[in-house]
Design a protein around this motif. Structure first.
Motif, mmCIF file in Angstrom:
data_model
loop_
_atom_site.group_PDB
_atom_site.id
_atom_site.type_symbol
_atom_site.label_atom_id
_atom_site.label_comp_id
_atom_site.label_asym_id
_atom_site.label_seq_id
_atom_site.Cartn_x
_atom_site.Cartn_y
_atom_site.Cartn_z
ATOM 1 N N ASP A 122 0.971 -1.368 -0.194
ATOM 2 C CA ASP A 122 -0.017 0.045 -0.012
ATOM 3 C C ASP A 122 0.899 1.083 0.032
ATOM 4 O O ASP A 122 1.800 1.350 0.655
ATOM 5 C CB ASP A 122 -0.818 -0.012 1.186
ATOM 6 N N GLY A 123 0.343 2.241 -0.865
ATOM 7 C CA GLY A 123 1.052 3.470 -0.675
ATOM 8 C C GLY A 123 2.226 3.344 -1.581
ATOM 9 O O GLY A 123 3.339 4.189 -1.631
ATOM 10 N N SER A 125 2.863 4.323 -4.537
ATOM 11 C CA SER A 125 3.394 5.468 -5.499
ATOM 12 C C SER A 125 4.560 6.251 -4.747
ATOM 13 O O SER A 125 5.022 7.124 -5.222
ATOM 14 C CB SER A 125 2.227 6.314 -5.749
ATOM 15 N N ASN A 214 -6.387 14.171 3.922
ATOM 16 C CA ASN A 214 -6.190 15.191 2.568
ATOM 17 C C ASN A 214 -7.088 16.050 2.222
ATOM 18 O O ASN A 214 -8.119 15.998 1.503
ATOM 19 C CB ASN A 214 -5.929 14.075 1.005
ATOM 20 N N TYR A 217 -9.335 17.938 -0.845
ATOM 21 C CA TYR A 217 -10.711 17.520 -1.259
ATOM 22 C C TYR A 217 -11.782 18.344 -0.698
ATOM 23 O O TYR A 217 -13.066 18.080 -0.905
ATOM 24 C CB TYR A 217 -10.985 15.795 -0.987
ATOM 25 N N TYR A 246 -0.040 14.296 7.371
ATOM 26 C CA TYR A 246 -0.464 13.177 6.403
ATOM 27 C C TYR A 246 0.655 12.878 5.351
ATOM 28 O O TYR A 246 1.312 13.739 4.634
ATOM 29 C CB TYR A 246 -1.611 14.004 5.467
ATOM 30 N N GLY A 248 0.196 10.412 3.088
ATOM 31 C CA GLY A 248 -0.153 9.923 1.730
ATOM 32 C C GLY A 248 0.203 8.350 1.752
ATOM 33 O O GLY A 248 -0.007 7.823 0.674
ATOM 34 N N SER A 249 0.393 7.863 2.790
ATOM 35 C CA SER A 249 0.647 6.259 2.807
ATOM 36 C C SER A 249 -0.041 5.532 3.759
ATOM 37 O O SER A 249 0.407 5.975 5.132
ATOM 38 C CB SER A 249 2.079 5.753 2.992
ATOM 39 N N LEU A 250 -1.227 5.098 3.718
ATOM 40 C CA LEU A 250 -2.070 4.669 4.683
ATOM 41 C C LEU A 250 -1.517 3.979 6.005
ATOM 42 O O LEU A 250 -1.882 4.387 7.092
ATOM 43 C CB LEU A 250 -3.331 3.776 4.208
ATOM 44 N N PHE A 264 -7.276 8.985 11.034
ATOM 45 C CA PHE A 264 -7.058 8.811 9.927
ATOM 46 C C PHE A 264 -8.404 9.011 9.276
ATOM 47 O O PHE A 264 -9.190 8.291 9.439
ATOM 48 C CB PHE A 264 -6.306 7.870 9.353
ATOM 49 N N TYR A 266 -10.546 9.363 5.370
ATOM 50 C CA TYR A 266 -10.582 9.444 3.999
ATOM 51 C C TYR A 266 -11.996 9.422 3.700
ATOM 52 O O TYR A 266 -12.911 8.634 3.461
ATOM 53 C CB TYR A 266 -10.000 8.276 3.253
ATOM 54 N N LYS A 276 -11.598 6.065 -1.228
ATOM 55 C CA LYS A 276 -10.895 5.680 -2.050
ATOM 56 C C LYS A 276 -10.174 4.211 -1.583
ATOM 57 O O LYS A 276 -9.855 3.460 -2.446
ATOM 58 C CB LYS A 276 -9.400 6.505 -2.259
ATOM 59 N N LEU A 277 -10.441 3.971 -0.253
ATOM 60 C CA LEU A 277 -9.727 2.882 0.369
ATOM 61 C C LEU A 277 -10.725 1.816 0.280
ATOM 62 O O LEU A 277 -11.900 1.708 0.188
ATOM 63 C CB LEU A 277 -9.414 3.047 1.817
ATOM 64 N N ARG A 278 -10.030 0.607 0.057
ATOM 65 C CA ARG A 278 -10.987 -0.588 0.025
ATOM 66 C C ARG A 278 -11.173 -1.503 1.028
ATOM 67 O O ARG A 278 -10.593 -1.621 2.149
ATOM 68 C CB ARG A 278 -9.976 -1.628 -0.975
ATOM 69 N N GLU A 282 -7.999 -3.221 3.340
ATOM 70 C CA GLU A 282 -7.399 -2.029 4.046
ATOM 71 C C GLU A 282 -8.343 -1.501 5.086
ATOM 72 O O GLU A 282 -7.950 -1.627 6.327
ATOM 73 C CB GLU A 282 -7.326 -0.719 3.022
HETATM 74 P P1 P6P Z 1 -4.784 10.296 -2.057
HETATM 75 C C1 P6P Z 1 -1.694 5.276 -1.395
HETATM 76 O O1 P6P Z 1 -2.314 5.261 -2.777
HETATM 77 C C2 P6P Z 1 -3.389 5.223 -0.818
HETATM 78 O O2 P6P Z 1 -4.106 3.921 -1.135
HETATM 79 C C3 P6P Z 1 -3.171 5.229 0.773
HETATM 80 O O3 P6P Z 1 -1.903 4.492 1.057
HETATM 81 C C4 P6P Z 1 -3.140 6.549 1.117
HETATM 82 O O4 P6P Z 1 -3.719 6.791 2.465
HETATM 83 C C5 P6P Z 1 -4.127 7.256 0.213
HETATM 84 O O5 P6P Z 1 -4.056 6.332 -1.088
HETATM 85 C C6 P6P Z 1 -3.535 8.473 -0.319
HETATM 86 O O6 P6P Z 1 -4.857 9.127 -1.216
HETATM 87 O O7 P6P Z 1 -5.992 10.721 -2.244
HETATM 88 O O8 P6P Z 1 -4.727 11.474 -0.472
HETATM 89 O O9 P6P Z 1 -3.511 10.838 -2.479
#
Ligand code: P6P
Length: 338
Positions: A122-123, A125, A214, A217, A246, A248-250, A264, A266, A276-278, A282
């Protein structure tokens, strides 16, 4: 159960055995699954730690089922977990964020009584910029009658999880998991290749310091979410402002809040009504961990672990962390939207 302190040298294998002995009816299959997860974690961390040095950085020209560009480490982590887990005879099927369909156990291997759902990395990117990433896993008991696993075995509410946890590949590699008897953290000692008990019986503070959201949004949130974030930030004068952290990595954001207290979030938004999260690999596993540590998790309306899954990769809004802070979220999000 043997009470350990953070200074006792307890390997994860010893800890798993001690926990198994608390259940006379245990077959050892769940213990074996946890051993295999720890092995997969060591193999993945070995690659993540050297990502800048071997040809494993960067993206592939392929997309996963989520339509996200796959990173080379994503694919490596996924294959490592599947190969570590598919032949042990403990699982009847697996589900991965990286695979569109249920992953069957190959014909040549025996099937077991459990199902594993996981997000292999996860995360991902964040990999190329050296931000911590993580693996998240959830274990469910098989409920269908056949030998081989079916989709129904995975589409179970989070309350039915028998184990869940995550590995964070950060300044150190930690494996944090629960089997319903508290939450325990193990730190990998690379000099001996062992996960050692470093955080016995983790408890999340009832009210937290950190807010992980984040807010780019914000324009897409409804008025209740906006009011909730104003509350968390102390802007309505009702509470001390939470520090925004934040990554950006859950897994990184969740782990810091688990230890230091916080939320946390989302939220759903007009662009992605289910967030966004599954849910399966997750939200549910982290909800089990946080609940066992004294916290809670909601989608804004229901407890995450009460949601009845209908699809493998379905998403859910997520508010997870310190009990009192999540109660505040429930209070705001149950109001009629202005
Ligand atoms: P955003 C990483 O792509 C992820 O799935 C999680 O690890 C993280 O918390 C979230 O997306 C970040 O999403 O929309 O804030 O870039």
């Amino acid at each position: 159960m043997v009470k350990h302190t953070a200074t006792s040298v307890v390997t994860i294998d010893r800890f798993i055995i001690e926990q198994e002995r608390m259940h006379p009816a245990a077959t050892g299959q769940l213990s074996d699954i946890l051993y295999d997860v720890a092995l997969a974690a060591k193999l993945i961390t070995n690659k993540v730690r050297r990502a800048g040095l071997v040809d494993i950085l960067g993206a592939l020209d392929s997309e996963n089922v989520q339509g996200e560009i796959q990173q080379k480490l994503d694919v490596f982590a996924n294959e490592t977990i599947v190969k570590a887990m598919d032949h042990g005879g403990r699982l009847c099927a697996m589900a991965s964020e990286e695979e569109p369909e249920l992953i069957p156990i190959p014909e040549q291997f025996r099937c077991g009584n459990y199902v594993l759902a996981f997000d292999p990395l996860d995360g991902s990117s964040n990999i190329d910029v050296n931000v911590p990433v993580g693996t998240i896993f959830s274990v469910l008991r098989k409920i269908t009658r056949g030998v081989r696993g079916e989709l129904e075995d995975v589409l179970q509410p989070g309350r039915r999880q028998v184990a869940a946890g995550y590995i964070i590949y950060g300044s150190s590699t930690m494996l944090v998991y629960t089997t319903g008897h508290g939450v325990h953290g193990f730190t990998l000692d690379p000099s001996i290749g062992e996960f050692l008990l470093s955080h016995p019986d983790i408890r999340i503070p009832t009210r937290g310091r950190y807010l992980s959201v984040n807010d780019s949004y914000e324009q897409h949130w409804d008025e209740n979410v906006k009011a909730l974030m104003r509350r968390y930030r102390g802007l309505d004068g009702q509470q001390k402002a939470m520090s925004v952290r934040y990554v950006g990595s859950l897994v990184a954001d969740f782990h810091r809040n688990l230890l230091g207290g916080g939320v946390f979030a989302y939220p759903s938004n007009t662009q992605s009504p289910n967030g966004k999260l599954r849910l399966l690999y997750e939200c549910n596993p982290l909800a089990f961990v946080v609940q066992q540590a004294g916290g809670s998790a909601t989608n804004g309306v229901q407890d995450i672990m009460d949601l009845a899954p209908t699809e493998l990769h379905q998403r859910s809004p997520l508010y997870i962390g310190s009990k009192d802070d999540i109660e505040t979220a429930r209070e705001f999000l149950s109001r009629k939207v202005a």
